[in-house]
Enzyme design. Structure first.
Site, short mmCIF file in Angstrom:
data_model
loop_
_atom_site.label_atom_id
_atom_site.label_comp_id
_atom_site.label_asym_id
_atom_site.label_seq_id
_atom_site.Cartn_x
_atom_site.Cartn_y
_atom_site.Cartn_z
N TYR A 49 0.74 -1.16 0.02
CA TYR A 49 -0.02 -0.03 0.04
C TYR A 49 0.89 1.36 0.14
O TYR A 49 1.99 1.33 -0.40
CB TYR A 49 -1.08 -0.13 1.03
CG TYR A 49 -2.28 0.73 0.87
CD1 TYR A 49 -3.27 0.57 -0.09
CD2 TYR A 49 -2.51 1.61 2.03
CE1 TYR A 49 -4.05 1.45 -0.26
CE2 TYR A 49 -3.59 2.40 1.84
CZ TYR A 49 -4.46 2.29 0.42
OH TYR A 49 -5.29 3.24 0.54
N LYS A 104 -19.82 -20.93 -10.46
CA LYS A 104 -19.06 -20.76 -11.96
C LYS A 104 -17.66 -20.37 -11.44
O LYS A 104 -16.64 -20.60 -12.08
CB LYS A 104 -19.53 -19.52 -12.61
CG LYS A 104 -21.17 -20.00 -13.36
CD LYS A 104 -20.78 -20.67 -14.75
CE LYS A 104 -22.11 -21.12 -15.26
NZ LYS A 104 -22.09 -22.02 -16.45
C1 LIG Z 1 -25.17 -24.72 -17.31
C2 LIG Z 1 -25.57 -23.25 -17.25
O1 LIG Z 1 -25.10 -22.47 -17.36
C3 LIG Z 1 -27.21 -23.12 -17.18
O2 LIG Z 1 -27.89 -24.25 -17.37
O3 LIG Z 1 -27.65 -22.13 -17.27
MG LIG Z 2 -26.06 -20.46 -17.35
#
Ligand SMILES: CC(=O)C(=O)O
Ligand SMILES: [Mg+2]
Ligand SMILES: NC(=O)C1=CN([C@@H]2O[C@H](COP(=O)(O)OP(=O)(O)OC[C@H]3O[C@@H](n4cnc5c(N)ncnc54)[C@H](OP(=O)(O)O)[C@@H]3O)[C@@H](O)[C@H]2O)C=CC1
Length: 775
Positions: A49, A104
């Protein structure tokens, strides 16, 4: 799935409870942000920093490309949604979408080492969404749009791609399209149908379906053979919205002049069904009306348009893929998005081009046809994984996905002129990607290189074990050995075929049939010659050779039919060691056998000895074992650094085991003055120079030791196993047998294919070393 409070089956209720618990405990959610730099003192603070941070800031102001050097931006993707089409759950809003986006993020990290900020935006207006996302360009190295509903998603993605100088990818469109197209190509190959002739019936005209169709048409499906239904039925010219010109452009592309009005109408006679819509819309009755060997891609999540068991019952000749991991052929965009971004980020791509997407389709389709890798076989143990109706596309845990897709994407980006840092050496890049999959990859490289140069003959005692067959296929492909399998030829053939391997008995691998081999007489006579002074009669010799494949392997080495042996996958370590002791014997100068294991941990690599052979070795024996172990460590291209570990710290205890370890160190150090070593010391001092220096500032050992010599077998074996389990990401190698006259390694019943491959390479590297030493 009970979005509307429908009753759940016991299995579904159990899944719901487990999922809730998984998300709640022990830490809330699935992802966290971890600093990558030490921040433990005032100096670190002044670098991380103010005032130090000002320097990289000013550098980036001068040259924006330096952001990729000084910040994590180049490896950071924003997974961005407004929650309007979340899985098949629909418009559940951005907050409820957060678990999916965190998920994700986990997949990006786990499969490709890509960092993610999941960003859930409470904004439905496409233009405002574009403004918000575009303003995030300084933060992010790439944008993965997720679960934003059609048709807005098409516009949003198009505009962002135009405006932004980083890759923008709508996962539900392009990820799904890439994988389902690979599945379609492979499925059509299996049923022998021409892509230009097939009729395709589609349920869904949203982000996923339209993108799938666009790619499929690009690959050769005729637009006039495609019939699409949305929630209002077949998209056709007489529909009110079509007549009123109110169809979105994406739907207009697939609008047909037809008398068909319902999904049942269009499914009739279709060769392919593509579903990206809603649970259960394809009935068994409809499936019965499809063309011969129909291909069904029922991709709605989490509940497909039809369950595979229903489809199969209606049409046993169908090939079906769904989005679910509990059935074969899981079409999930996780097969693609981590790797397309890995490749795009690594070459500094400014866009995701059609060429990059098609490169993914090709690689995914080809990978399903390559034989299964060891990780995949291990992760999906017991499943049939040879290319066929139930294995159209690779499995998500196939470690080769990243190795194939990311370089293909980087190459396509360069070819399309969007790579700002083109990858010059694709082979080296591919090799560097191994850090994400085989933690052993880099570490084993010198061993593999030596093995490739030698290609010695390795005999496998448990030749009929499927793990051995898979490992032998890898050894052949890698060119690291000339294998001999001990096993019954008919059994070997059947198992090779079942595993979908390509190796050929006779030409690729030699075989010794333990039940009927012309060399039997020669082998039992050799056994007898070796053991006749140990009370073994010729009859006993014959039966010993019949009973033990390890004895056969050892005799094969003895008689010059093989150079090295791998055994121990079945039965007790000590039983195998007995045969090796009797028939292979000790190397000249060696006074005992010993065993060593290696662990690749996140922060370091550790060798530990003696994990399997000597219960309570003396100081003299330990010094010898340490010398053999140090020699083996050199095989990995590492200078050995030894710590003789103990409960005692440089004389703090005078108990017998402390004195033993001290003496062992003295003996070893006197015999090997060139090797860094010290002892006796605590385990923490072995790994931390600062802990060690507090006691002994002039220790001969610098940095962290990489070879720990433990006082007893119990201590070594326990330490190894505790570390193995506590380091969940760790990879282990061994046990490596030390002291044998010829390279022999006795593995354990838990050995994986990868471990067998690694130990094969090590055995061959040992053969090479011995040959070079002989001159
Ligand atoms: C796998 C995915 O991205 C969905 O089913 O929306
Ligand atoms: Mg999806
Ligand atoms: N397996 C995988 O990898 C992936 C699966 N999917 C799944 O695909 C599905 C669609 O996702 P996505 O395209 O992002 O969502 P969208 O909201 O963009 O599109 C949904 C589409 O389904 C249509 N639809 C809804 N109900 C029916 C019905 N009963 N019969 C026919 N069509 C219907 C909608 O019709 P209308 O246009 O009239 O509203 C719309 O065209 C989801 O279940 C999602 O989980 C998505 C991405 C990846």
């Amino acid at each position: 799935m009970e979005k509307n409070n429908a009753p759940l089956s016991p299995a579904e209720a159990a899944l719901r409870d487990a999922a809730r618990e998984y998300h709640r405990a022990p830490t809330r959610g699935k992802i966290s942000v971890t600093p990558t730099k030490a921040l433990s003192n005032q100096r670190d603070l002044s670098l991380a920093y103010s005032p130090g941070v000002a320097y990289p800031c000013l550098d980036i102001e001068q040259d924006p490309a330096l952001a990729a050097e000084y910040t994590s931006r180049g490896n950071l993707v924003g997974v961005i949604t407004n929650g309007t089409a979340v899985l098949g759950l629909g418009d559940i809003g951005p907050l409820a979408a957060k678990p999916v986006m965190e998920g994700k993020g986990c997949l990006f990290k786990k499969f490709a080492g890509v960092d993610v900020f999941d960003i859930e935006l409470a904004e439905r207006d496409p233009d405002k969404l574009i403004e918000i996302i575009a303003a995030m360009e300084p933060t992010l190295g790439g944008i993965n749009l997720e679960d934003i509903k059609a048709p807005e998603c098409f516009y949003i993605e198009r505009e962002l791609s135009k405006r932004m100088n980083i890759p923008v990818f709508h996962d539900d469109q392009h990820g799904t399209a890439i994988i389902s197209s690979a599945a379609l190509l492979n499925g059509l190959e299996l049923v022998g149908k021409d892509i230009g002739a097939v009729k395709v019936a589609v349920s869904g005209a949203g982000a996923a379906a339209i993108a799938c169709l666009d790619v499929m048409v690009g690959l050769g499906v005729k637009r006039e053979h495609v019939f699409v239904c949305d929630s209002r039925g077949v998209i056709q010219s007489q529909r009110e919205d079509a007549k009123a010109g109110k169809l979105d452009e994406s739907k207009r592309r697939y609008c047909q002049v037809t008398t068909a009005r319902t999904l049942a109408d269009v499914v009739n006679g279709a060769d392919v069904f593509l579903g990206c819509s809603a649970a259960g819309v394809l009935t068994a009755e409809m499936v019965k009306t499809m063309g011969a060997q129909p291909i069904i891609l029922a991709l709605a999540n989490p509940e497909p348009e039809i369950r595979p068991e229903l489809a199969k019952a209606a049409r046993p000749d169908c090939i079906i893929a769904t989005g679910r991991s509990d059935y074969p052929n899981q079409v999930n965009n996780v097969l693609c998005f981590p790797y397309i971004f890995r490749g795009a980020l690594d070459c500094g791509a400014t866009k995701i081009t059609e060429g990059m997407k098609l490169a993914c389709v090709r690689e995914i389709a080809a990978l399903a046809k390559a034989e299964t890798s060891d990780e995949v076989a291990a992760a999906y143990a017991g499943q049939e994984l040879a290319f066929g109706p139930d294995y159209l596309i690779p499995k998500p845990f196939d470690a080769r996905l990243i190795l194939r897709i990311a370089p293909a994407v980087a190459a396509a980006a360069a070819a399309d002129g969007v790579a700002t840092r083109p990858v010059e050496d694709l082979a080296a890049y591919r090799q560097s990607l191994e850090r994400f999959v085989y933690q052993t990859g880099m570490f084993m490289r010198p061993v593999f290189n030596a093995a490739k140069a030698e290609k010695a003959r390795v005999i496998y005692a448990e030749g009929e074990d499927e793990r051995v067959l898979r490992a032998v296929q890898v050894a052949l492909d890698e060119g690291i050995a000339r294998p001999t399998l001990i096993g019954r030829p008919a059994v070997l053939e059947a198992r090779i075929q079942r595993a979908g391997l390509r190796l050929k008995l006779g030409s690729d691998v030699a075989v010794i049939d333990p039940e009927d081999d012309p060399r039997f007489r020669q082998y039992w006579e050799a056994y007898h010659a070796r053991m006749k002074r140990n009370g073994v009669t010729p009859e006993m010799a014959k039966s010993a050779v019949r009973r033990s494949n390890t004895a056969i392997g050892a005799l094969a080495i003895e008689l010059g039919d093989a150079d090295a042996m791998i055994c121990g996958l079945v039965g007790k370590f000590d039983r195998h060691l007995e045969q090796v002791r009797d028939l292979v014997g000790l190397a000249p100068g060696a006074r005992q056998f010993a065993a060593m294991n290696a662990l690749m941990l996140e922060q370091m690599t550790l060798f530990i000895t003696d994990t399997f052979v000597n219960d309570d070795p003396s100081a003299e024996e330990l010094a010898d074992i340490a010398a053999m172990a140090a020699e083996e460590v050199r095989r990995f291209g590492l200078p050995p650094k030894l710590a003789f570990v103990s409960h005692s710290m440089f004389g703090s205890s005078t108990r017998p085991s402390a004195l033993k370890m001290r003496r062992a160190h003295e003996l070893f150090a006197a015999a090997h003055p060139e090797v860094e070593c010290d002892g006796e010391m605590h385990g923490d001092a072995a790994l931390s120079e600062s802990v060690r220096q507090a006691f002994l500032p002039d220790s001969k050992l610098t940095g962290a030791a990489n070879l720990l010599v433990l006082p007893t077998l119990d201590a070594a074996n326990i330490l190894f196993n505790v570390l193995k389990i506590s380091a969940s990401q760790g990879v282990t190698i061994g046990p490596m047998l030390l002291g044998a006259a010829k390279p022999v390694h006795i593995l354990t019943p838990s050995a994986t294919v990868r471990r067998i491959v690694n130990m094969t390479a090590l055995a061959v590297a040992d053969v090479r070393e011995a040959r070079l030493n002989r001159g």
